[in-house]
Design a protein around this motif. Sequence first.
Motif: not given
Length: 124
Positions: A87-97
């Motif tokens: 979805k458009p609201e999933d737009t983000a920078v995704y980080y692994c930790a």
Amino acid sequence: QVQLVESGGGLVQAGGSLRLSCAASGRIFSNYAMGWFRQAPGKEREFVATINWSGGNIYYDDSVKGRFTIFADNAKNTVFLQMNSLKPEDTAVYYCAADAAGWGSVGSDNYDYWGQGTQVTVSS
């Protein structure tokens, strides 16, 4: 020291899919918990999903439950995030930790090592 490198981000239309990868190297131990977080512009970093290296203790944020799947490949020291029905609201920078204590909590403060992030953009 642990190094985490994310890959697999990109631009996708709403309803599409992406698979993110997080390659771990260095002194990573089997008791570590791994997590995915994301941060959209102007917002705080938020929890997405967590798993331990044995494939257990899987937990998702409600916003992605049923659409995202987290899984690990021990042989390759890689954790994946399969994202479907984006979805458009999933737009983000995704980080692994990585959480050295192995709790796999939802709080970002509990994680000790972070990758550089990969951009995911979902167009409407």
